[in-house]
Design an enzyme around this catalytic site. Structure first.
Site, mmCIF file in Angstrom:
data_model
loop_
_atom_site.group_PDB
_atom_site.id
_atom_site.type_symbol
_atom_site.label_atom_id
_atom_site.label_comp_id
_atom_site.label_asym_id
_atom_site.label_seq_id
_atom_site.Cartn_x
_atom_site.Cartn_y
_atom_site.Cartn_z
ATOM 1 N N GLY A 270 49.597 41.733 37.592
ATOM 2 C CA GLY A 270 48.807 40.607 37.102
ATOM 3 C C GLY A 270 49.189 39.274 37.702
ATOM 4 O O GLY A 270 48.739 38.223 37.240
ATOM 5 N N PRO A 313 52.175 45.004 41.732
ATOM 6 C CA PRO A 313 51.331 43.969 42.322
ATOM 7 C C PRO A 313 50.114 44.576 43.010
ATOM 8 O O PRO A 313 50.196 45.635 43.636
ATOM 9 C CB PRO A 313 52.257 43.293 43.334
ATOM 10 C CG PRO A 313 53.244 44.372 43.703
ATOM 11 C CD PRO A 313 53.447 45.170 42.453
ATOM 12 N N TYR A 366 33.578 37.076 34.839
ATOM 13 C CA TYR A 366 34.686 36.288 34.313
ATOM 14 C C TYR A 366 34.508 34.786 34.488
ATOM 15 O O TYR A 366 35.436 34.031 34.208
ATOM 16 C CB TYR A 366 35.992 36.670 35.019
ATOM 17 C CG TYR A 366 36.287 38.129 35.108
ATOM 18 C CD1 TYR A 366 36.307 38.937 33.975
ATOM 19 C CD2 TYR A 366 36.596 38.718 36.330
ATOM 20 C CE1 TYR A 366 36.612 40.279 34.068
ATOM 21 C CE2 TYR A 366 36.906 40.066 36.421
ATOM 22 C CZ TYR A 366 36.902 40.846 35.289
ATOM 23 O OH TYR A 366 37.202 42.183 35.375
ATOM 24 N N CYS A 393 18.083 39.403 41.351
ATOM 25 C CA CYS A 393 17.157 38.903 40.324
ATOM 26 C C CYS A 393 17.884 38.654 39.010
ATOM 27 O O CYS A 393 17.579 39.272 37.982
ATOM 28 C CB CYS A 393 16.008 39.887 40.141
ATOM 29 S SG CYS A 393 14.923 39.946 41.571
ATOM 30 N N TYR A 423 39.288 43.106 43.978
ATOM 31 C CA TYR A 423 38.289 43.221 42.913
ATOM 32 C C TYR A 423 36.894 42.770 43.336
ATOM 33 O O TYR A 423 36.067 42.494 42.482
ATOM 34 C CB TYR A 423 38.735 42.456 41.667
ATOM 35 C CG TYR A 423 40.040 42.972 41.130
ATOM 36 C CD1 TYR A 423 40.109 44.219 40.525
ATOM 37 C CD2 TYR A 423 41.209 42.240 41.273
ATOM 38 C CE1 TYR A 423 41.315 44.716 40.056
ATOM 39 C CE2 TYR A 423 42.421 42.730 40.808
ATOM 40 C CZ TYR A 423 42.464 43.963 40.198
ATOM 41 O OH TYR A 423 43.657 44.462 39.755
#
Length: 467
Positions: A270, A313, A366, A393, A423
Site C-alpha cells: 500500500g 510492494p 476513486y 458514453c 491498476y
C-alpha cells in the site's frame, strides 16, 4: 492573470507547461530539444506511429530498478535491526509474463490473488514455492490447484478457508504453510474503497477472533502457521498507519508465541506514489527504515524475538514506470456558473482523448487525480485549465480531473499521462466494445510489445452469437 476559480485548491498553475515533474514521470521520460517527449530514448510520436493509441508504455529500466530497490531497501533495513525481509511483488498492480520475469530476476517473490494470476506467474517460470496466495473467496479449485503445485503460502481470510486448505493439503500429502489475515482496525487515510483494515469490510479476521483461528490451524497436521498478515489500505504516504498496525499485530504475535512458533510477520503493502506535483510520497528507503525501527522497538518492548518481516510492494514499483499515451480528438470550452447570485462564470476546457475509463478506471472509481502533458511538441502558450475526458458514453468518463495544459492544445496532439503503470491495465475493460490497448516496454531506444492490444476481431471471437 487571475487563477481559474474552477481549479481545485491543490492544483498550482505551472510556470512552464512543458516541464515534466520528476517526482511523477518515470526516470527515462525526457523532453527533447524539439519538444517531443521520449521514454527510454523512444519518442512518443514514434511509439504512437508504430503501436497506435491509447498505448501503455512501461519504462523497463525504471521498473526493474524500483523492484531491485525495494528488495535492497527492506533487506538492508531489516538486516540492520537483526532480522531479515521477504519481499513480494503485488501482482494485482500489473502482471504479465514479462513483468513476472522482471520481478523474479530482481529477487522478489510474487503475491497472487486468483488462479489467473497464478497461471501467468507460473508461465513466466516463477516457482510456486515463491508465491503467496491472497483473496477473500478463493475457490475450491484454486486452492486445490495451488496446493498441489507447491504454493509457498496461502493467506487464509476466514475460518472456512482453514478447513478448505487443510483438506486440500491432506489430499495431496503435503504440509501447507498459511498466514492469517488479521483486520487490525487501522484505517489508512485514503479513499474509503482503498482502506482495507476497517472492521466493516470484507477482508480479514478480527484481532479478537484470530487466536481461535490460529488454534484451529495448529490443530491440523496438514497446516503450518507461518504468521500473521495485515494490509491497511493503498496509496499511503506515511509510516504511522503501518506502525500502529505493526504494534497491534505484534501484541497478538506475542500471545501466539506462548503456544508455538510464529516465524514471520507480514505488514502488506500500500506504499503510495506521486500522481501529481503536490503528492508527497516518502522514498521507499525511508519507509523501510521506519518500519524496521518500529518492529524492532516493539519486539524489544514485548521481550520477544524479531520475526522475519514480509512486505508486498506493488504500486510503488509498477506505478511510476508507466505512462499512457493518448491522441486528442476534440477540444471544447464549457462555461460553468461559479456564483449563482452574480451569474459569474468560468471556462472549463474539455480535452477529449481516444481512451478513457476502459483503460484507466481509477478516476471514475476513486476520484483519483492524475497529471498530463502534451508530449508531441513544445508550446509557448499560456496555461489553460482543462479536464481530460475519455470517449465513453459516461459523464464520469474522465482521465484527468483537473490539469493545466497549454492553451493552444488542439486535435492531433499527443497527451502523456504519467504514473499509470499500476491498476490501469489491471482494471481495464471492454466497455463500449473498446479493445484494451497494448502494453509496450521501452529500453535503450527500442520498444517491444509485452501485452498485445485487442482488436475488434478479438472481441467478436468471443461472441457465441457468431457460432
Amino acid at each position: 492573470m487571475s487563477p481559474n476559480p474552477l481549479a481545485p485548491d491543490w492544483l498550482l498553475e505551472p510556470d512552464d507547461v512543458d516541464e515534466l515533474d520528476r517526482s511523477v514521470w518515470s526516470h527515462g521520460a525526457l523532453r527533447g530539444d524539439d519538444g517531443v517527449v521520449a521514454v527510454a530514448g523512444v519518442r512518443a510520436t514514434e511509439l504512437v506511429a508504430r503501436h497506435g493509441s491509447p498505448l501503455y508504455v512501461v519504462d523497463e529500466d525504471d521498473f526493474r530498478g524500483r523492484a531491485r530497490g525495494a528488495k535492497e531497501a527492506f533487506d538492508r533495513e531489516l538486516g540492520r535491526v537483526g532480522t531479515s525481509a521477504v519481499v513480494y511483488y503485488a501482482a494485482k498492480a500489473f502482471l504479465s509474463v514479462e513483468v513476472a520475469r522482471w520481478v523474479a530476476e530482481a529477487g522478489l517473490r510474487v503475491d497472487i490473488c486468483t488462479g489467473g494470476e497464478f497461471a501467468v506467474a507460473a508461465a513466466a517460470g516463477v516457482e510456486p514455492s515463491r508465491m503467496a496466495f491472497h483473496g477473500n473467496n478463493k475457490s475450491l479449485a484454486e486452492i486445490d490447484r495451488t496446493v498441489a503445485a507447491g504454493i509457498g503460502n496461502i493467506v487464509v481470510d476466514n475460518a472456512e478457508e482453514v478447513v478448505r486448505v487443510a483438506e486440500a493439503a491432506a489430499r495431496h500429502g503435503v504440509v501447507q504453510s498459511v498466514r492469517v489475515r488479521v483486520n487490525s482496525g487501522v484505517h489508512a487515510s485514503t479513499h474509503d474503497y482503498l482502506a482495507t483494515a476497517r472492521e466493516d469490510q470484507k477482508f480479514g479476521i478480527t484481532l479478537a477472533d484470530a487466536p481461535a483461528v490460529v488454534a484451529d490451524i495448529r490443530s491440523r497436521p496438514s497446516l503450518r502457521l507461518l504468521g500473521l498478515h495485515s494490509h491497511i489500505g493503498s496509496q499511503i504516504f506515511g509510516s504511522d498507519g503501518f506502525g500502529e498496525a505493526a504494534r497491534r499485530l505484534l501484541a497478538l504475535h506475542s500471545e501466539l508465541l506462548v503456544d508455538g512458533p510464529v516465524p514471520e510477520l507480514n505488514l502488506g503493502g500500500g506504499f503510495g506514489i506521486a500522481y501529481t506535483s503536490v503528492d508527497d510520497a516518502r522514498p521507499l528507503d525511508e519507509l523501510a527504515a521506519a518500519l524496521a525501527d518500529i518492529v524492532a522497538a516493539e519486539c524489544a518492548r514485548l521481550g520477544i524475538p524479531l520475526p522475519v518481516v514480509a512486505v508486498e510492494p506493488g504500486r510503488v514499483i509498477a506505478g511510476p514506470s508507466g505512462t499512457t499515451l493518448y491522441t486528442v480528438g476534440t477540444v471544447k470550452d464549457v462555461a460553468v456558473t461559479v456564483d449563482e447570485q452574480t451569474g459569474e462564470t468560468a471556462v472549463r476546457r474539455y480535452v477529449s482523448v481516444d481512451g478513457g475509463m476502459s483503460d484507466n478506471a481509477r478516476p471514475a472509481l476513486y476520484e483519483a487525480d492524475y497529471s498530463a502533458r502534451v508530449v508531441s511538441r513544445a508550446s509557448s502558450a499560456a496555461p489553460a485549465l482543462v479536464r481530460v475526458a475519455g470517449k465513453h458514453c459516461e459523464s464520469g468518463d474522465l482521465v484527468v480531473l483537473a490539469e493545466y495544459l497549454p492553451a493552444d492544445v488542439v486535435p492531433g496532439d499527443l497527451l502523456g499521462v504519467p504514473a499509470t503503470g499500476a491498476y490501469c491495465w489491471s482494471l481495464a475493460s471492454n466497455y463500449n466494445h473498446v479493445g484494451r490497448p497494448p502494453v509496450v516496454a521501452v529500453r535503450d531506444g527500442a520498444s517491444r510489445v509485452i501485452v498485445r492490444g485487442e482488436t475488434e476481431a478479438d472481441l467478436l471471437a468471443r461472441d457465441a452469437g457468431l457460432d
